[in-house]
Design a protein around this motif. Sequence first.
Motif, PDB file in Angstrom:
ATOM      1  N   VAL A 291       0.961  -1.074   0.054  1.00  0.00           N
ATOM      2  CA  VAL A 291      -0.055  -0.032   0.099  1.00  0.00           C
ATOM      3  C   VAL A 291       0.839   1.284  -0.099  1.00  0.00           C
ATOM      4  O   VAL A 291       0.639   2.206  -0.761  1.00  0.00           O
ATOM      5  CB  VAL A 291      -0.892   0.006   1.286  1.00  0.00           C
ATOM      6  CG1 VAL A 291      -1.660   1.260   1.382  1.00  0.00           C
ATOM      7  CG2 VAL A 291      -1.963  -1.037   1.062  1.00  0.00           C
ATOM      8  N   ALA A 292       2.014   1.132   0.738  1.00  0.00           N
ATOM      9  CA  ALA A 292       2.897   2.377   0.902  1.00  0.00           C
ATOM     10  C   ALA A 292       3.450   2.651  -0.481  1.00  0.00           C
ATOM     11  O   ALA A 292       3.562   4.057  -1.012  1.00  0.00           O
ATOM     12  CB  ALA A 292       3.809   2.198   1.803  1.00  0.00           C
ATOM     13  N   GLU A 293       3.915   1.619  -1.122  1.00  0.00           N
ATOM     14  CA  GLU A 293       4.419   1.652  -2.608  1.00  0.00           C
ATOM     15  C   GLU A 293       3.231   2.294  -3.621  1.00  0.00           C
ATOM     16  O   GLU A 293       3.515   3.377  -4.593  1.00  0.00           O
ATOM     17  CB  GLU A 293       4.747   0.488  -3.284  1.00  0.00           C
ATOM     18  CG  GLU A 293       6.087   0.037  -2.392  1.00  0.00           C
ATOM     19  CD  GLU A 293       6.584  -1.455  -2.935  1.00  0.00           C
ATOM     20  OE1 GLU A 293       7.758  -1.607  -3.265  1.00  0.00           O
ATOM     21  OE2 GLU A 293       5.722  -2.113  -3.060  1.00  0.00           O
ATOM     22  N   LEU A 294       2.022   1.857  -3.506  1.00  0.00           N
ATOM     23  CA  LEU A 294       1.106   2.582  -4.226  1.00  0.00           C
ATOM     24  C   LEU A 294       0.799   3.889  -4.180  1.00  0.00           C
ATOM     25  O   LEU A 294       0.384   4.648  -4.788  1.00  0.00           O
ATOM     26  CB  LEU A 294      -0.190   1.514  -4.276  1.00  0.00           C
ATOM     27  CG  LEU A 294      -0.265   0.099  -4.734  1.00  0.00           C
ATOM     28  CD1 LEU A 294      -1.408  -0.821  -4.318  1.00  0.00           C
ATOM     29  CD2 LEU A 294       0.210  -0.030  -6.216  1.00  0.00           C
ATOM     30  N   GLU A 295       0.895   4.158  -2.700  1.00  0.00           N
ATOM     31  CA  GLU A 295       0.446   5.550  -2.317  1.00  0.00           C
ATOM     32  C   GLU A 295       1.570   6.666  -3.007  1.00  0.00           C
ATOM     33  O   GLU A 295       1.172   7.662  -3.417  1.00  0.00           O
ATOM     34  CB  GLU A 295       0.549   5.600  -0.821  1.00  0.00           C
ATOM     35  CG  GLU A 295      -0.653   5.171  -0.077  1.00  0.00           C
ATOM     36  CD  GLU A 295      -0.546   5.229   1.390  1.00  0.00           C
ATOM     37  OE1 GLU A 295      -1.711   5.245   2.154  1.00  0.00           O
ATOM     38  OE2 GLU A 295       0.358   5.191   1.905  1.00  0.00           O
ATOM     39  N   THR A 296       2.944   6.049  -2.837  1.00  0.00           N
ATOM     40  CA  THR A 296       3.860   6.980  -3.529  1.00  0.00           C
ATOM     41  C   THR A 296       3.616   6.841  -5.025  1.00  0.00           C
ATOM     42  O   THR A 296       3.563   8.191  -5.344  1.00  0.00           O
ATOM     43  CB  THR A 296       5.302   6.207  -3.325  1.00  0.00           C
ATOM     44  OG1 THR A 296       5.421   6.210  -1.930  1.00  0.00           O
ATOM     45  CG2 THR A 296       6.397   6.987  -3.881  1.00  0.00           C
ATOM     46  N   ARG A 297       3.114   6.037  -5.701  1.00  0.00           N
ATOM     47  CA  ARG A 297       3.086   6.360  -7.170  1.00  0.00           C
ATOM     48  C   ARG A 297       1.722   7.143  -7.391  1.00  0.00           C
ATOM     49  O   ARG A 297       1.402   7.873  -8.316  1.00  0.00           O
ATOM     50  CB  ARG A 297       2.572   4.843  -7.666  1.00  0.00           C
ATOM     51  CG  ARG A 297       2.271   4.633  -9.211  1.00  0.00           C
ATOM     52  CD  ARG A 297       2.021   3.227  -9.389  1.00  0.00           C
ATOM     53  NE  ARG A 297       1.878   3.022 -10.944  1.00  0.00           N
ATOM     54  CZ  ARG A 297       0.549   2.872 -11.521  1.00  0.00           C
ATOM     55  NH1 ARG A 297      -0.395   2.855 -10.622  1.00  0.00           N
ATOM     56  NH2 ARG A 297       0.479   2.667 -12.722  1.00  0.00           N
ATOM     57  N   ARG A 298       0.806   6.946  -6.495  1.00  0.00           N
ATOM     58  CA  ARG A 298      -0.496   7.847  -6.696  1.00  0.00           C
ATOM     59  C   ARG A 298      -0.053   9.323  -6.457  1.00  0.00           C
ATOM     60  O   ARG A 298      -0.631  10.241  -7.268  1.00  0.00           O
ATOM     61  CB  ARG A 298      -1.686   7.290  -5.515  1.00  0.00           C
ATOM     62  CG  ARG A 298      -2.645   8.253  -5.361  1.00  0.00           C
ATOM     63  CD  ARG A 298      -3.439   7.940  -4.198  1.00  0.00           C
ATOM     64  NE  ARG A 298      -2.544   8.626  -3.082  1.00  0.00           N
ATOM     65  CZ  ARG A 298      -2.902   8.385  -1.670  1.00  0.00           C
ATOM     66  NH1 ARG A 298      -3.814   7.547  -1.304  1.00  0.00           N
ATOM     67  NH2 ARG A 298      -1.927   8.975  -0.738  1.00  0.00           N
ATOM     68  N   ASP A 299       0.597   9.603  -5.336  1.00  0.00           N
ATOM     69  CA  ASP A 299       0.897  10.837  -5.206  1.00  0.00           C
ATOM     70  C   ASP A 299       1.655  11.578  -6.233  1.00  0.00           C
ATOM     71  O   ASP A 299       1.671  12.489  -6.618  1.00  0.00           O
ATOM     72  CB  ASP A 299       1.779  11.065  -3.843  1.00  0.00           C
ATOM     73  CG  ASP A 299       0.937  10.664  -2.411  1.00  0.00           C
ATOM     74  OD1 ASP A 299      -0.250  10.468  -2.771  1.00  0.00           O
ATOM     75  OD2 ASP A 299       1.467  10.840  -1.436  1.00  0.00           O
ATOM     76  N   ALA A 300       2.866  10.703  -6.730  1.00  0.00           N
ATOM     77  CA  ALA A 300       3.524  11.312  -7.861  1.00  0.00           C
ATOM     78  C   ALA A 300       2.636  11.718  -9.210  1.00  0.00           C
ATOM     79  O   ALA A 300       2.584  12.760  -9.739  1.00  0.00           O
ATOM     80  CB  ALA A 300       4.382  10.100  -8.159  1.00  0.00           C
ATOM     81  N   PHE A 301       1.419  10.834  -9.304  1.00  0.00           N
ATOM     82  CA  PHE A 301       0.686  11.000 -10.519  1.00  0.00           C
ATOM     83  C   PHE A 301      -0.046  12.242 -10.146  1.00  0.00           C
ATOM     84  O   PHE A 301      -0.457  13.320 -10.980  1.00  0.00           O
ATOM     85  CB  PHE A 301      -0.224   9.974 -10.571  1.00  0.00           C
ATOM     86  CG  PHE A 301      -1.364   9.817 -11.549  1.00  0.00           C
ATOM     87  CD1 PHE A 301      -0.887   9.943 -12.959  1.00  0.00           C
ATOM     88  CD2 PHE A 301      -2.541  10.111 -11.008  1.00  0.00           C
ATOM     89  CE1 PHE A 301      -2.058  10.135 -14.154  1.00  0.00           C
ATOM     90  CE2 PHE A 301      -3.591  10.483 -12.099  1.00  0.00           C
ATOM     91  CZ  PHE A 301      -3.532  10.484 -13.432  1.00  0.00           C
ATOM     92  N   LEU A 302      -0.638  12.280  -8.936  1.00  0.00           N
ATOM     93  CA  LEU A 302      -1.573  13.430  -8.470  1.00  0.00           C
ATOM     94  C   LEU A 302      -1.139  14.740  -8.677  1.00  0.00           C
ATOM     95  O   LEU A 302      -1.438  15.747  -9.019  1.00  0.00           O
ATOM     96  CB  LEU A 302      -2.191  13.224  -7.192  1.00  0.00           C
ATOM     97  CG  LEU A 302      -3.342  12.129  -6.990  1.00  0.00           C
ATOM     98  CD1 LEU A 302      -3.797  11.923  -5.531  1.00  0.00           C
ATOM     99  CD2 LEU A 302      -4.632  12.507  -8.074  1.00  0.00           C
ATOM    100  N   THR A 303       0.653  14.875  -8.235  1.00  0.00           N
ATOM    101  CA  THR A 303       0.844  16.065  -8.232  1.00  0.00           C
ATOM    102  C   THR A 303       1.197  16.690  -9.775  1.00  0.00           C
ATOM    103  O   THR A 303       0.903  17.809 -10.094  1.00  0.00           O
ATOM    104  CB  THR A 303       2.387  16.215  -7.479  1.00  0.00           C
ATOM    105  OG1 THR A 303       3.249  15.020  -7.977  1.00  0.00           O
ATOM    106  CG2 THR A 303       2.104  16.055  -6.179  1.00  0.00           C
ATOM    107  N   GLU A 304       1.503  15.729 -10.682  1.00  0.00           N
ATOM    108  CA  GLU A 304       1.661  16.262 -12.070  1.00  0.00           C
ATOM    109  C   GLU A 304       0.185  16.423 -12.598  1.00  0.00           C
ATOM    110  O   GLU A 304       0.038  17.179 -13.532  1.00  0.00           O
ATOM    111  CB  GLU A 304       2.183  14.911 -12.704  1.00  0.00           C
ATOM    112  CG  GLU A 304       3.683  14.693 -12.584  1.00  0.00           C
ATOM    113  CD  GLU A 304       4.361  13.633 -13.502  1.00  0.00           C
ATOM    114  OE1 GLU A 304       3.868  13.677 -14.681  1.00  0.00           O
ATOM    115  OE2 GLU A 304       5.070  12.986 -12.879  1.00  0.00           O
ATOM    116  N   LEU A 305      -1.070  15.647 -12.128  1.00  0.00           N
ATOM    117  CA  LEU A 305      -2.333  15.799 -12.810  1.00  0.00           C
ATOM    118  C   LEU A 305      -2.812  17.216 -12.248  1.00  0.00           C
ATOM    119  O   LEU A 305      -3.433  17.938 -12.796  1.00  0.00           O
ATOM    120  CB  LEU A 305      -3.163  14.768 -12.146  1.00  0.00           C
ATOM    121  CG  LEU A 305      -4.613  14.727 -12.886  1.00  0.00           C
ATOM    122  CD1 LEU A 305      -4.417  14.697 -14.342  1.00  0.00           C
ATOM    123  CD2 LEU A 305      -5.436  13.391 -12.243  1.00  0.00           C
TER     124      LEU A 305
END
Length: 323
Positions: A291-305
């Motif tokens: 879940v922590a790895e997925l959260e990091t991926r999500r946050d990177a995507f959301l900041t760009e979006l």
Amino acid sequence: MTASELPRTVAVIGTGVIGNGWIARALAAGCRVTAFDLDPTAAERTRAFVARAWPALERLGLADNADQHALTFVDSLAAAVEGAELIQENVPERLEIKRATLAELDALAAPEVVIGSSTSGIKPSDLQSACTKAPGRVIVAHPFNPVYLLPLVELVGGEHTSPAVTERAKAQYAAMGMRPLVVRREIEGHVADRLMEALWREALHLVNDGVATTEEVDAAVVYGCGLRWSLMGTFLTFHLAGGDGGMRHMLHQFGPALKLPWTKLEAPELTEELIDKVADGCEHQAAGRSVAELETRRDAFLTELLELTQKYWPEAEGLQSRI
């Protein structure tokens, strides 16, 4: 919003995922935070959470005085609210727990201090019902996970809430970088969760009936409607579907299809078989990532979006005045 509208100290009551998200956002905005949680490990968990969120917040832009260490854990509600200019409650989503906690916060805090509840579904009048000091300042302030990145906060006043309280809350949350949506009247689930729940129920039916897997349902959202929704939302997306005639033409042409039995808005029975289908499907999608790895991926995507959305939707800066 001016700096004077930013609460200098925010009290956060309950430090689960949502409470910690509020803490990270407030610290990034330059607020001091006092936090209270019954869990003896809460302080350690929260500080680790903020450290993980900080790189994404740095990319989006921190306040000049932002300090992830401007956080103090205290051992009582009284200590938490002392000197606070905004209070955010995040205790478990059970009316009796929230009502009791909010009544105590109302008794302790100065009467002009807004107390926002992160409840995703309870109406504010029900939350205010045990408060006797200044019940109108107890409102719904419902955010979305991750709170430190997603800017929407639904503000809902109850029967005792005056327009002045709502305006004060709107200014304070906006000063923390949120986009407040003042809900016109109270209703269970507010606005955004009612929309998400409708899609969620239909998604469960599609999996339950063997029409699609969890991965296929998610792909339909990610590569289809979700891309458009992130910029235009639901109504403006359909406005374009009507061509030059816009929404009026779209409703005349496609509106009758709304009467067809395409959707099943009641949730399917949550059988063990359905639970297995959904859980196994999600674990397959996670592909061994934590879940922590997925959260990091999500946050990177959301900041760009978020950066992209702000680039193509500059008129959103004026949204506050139209809500």
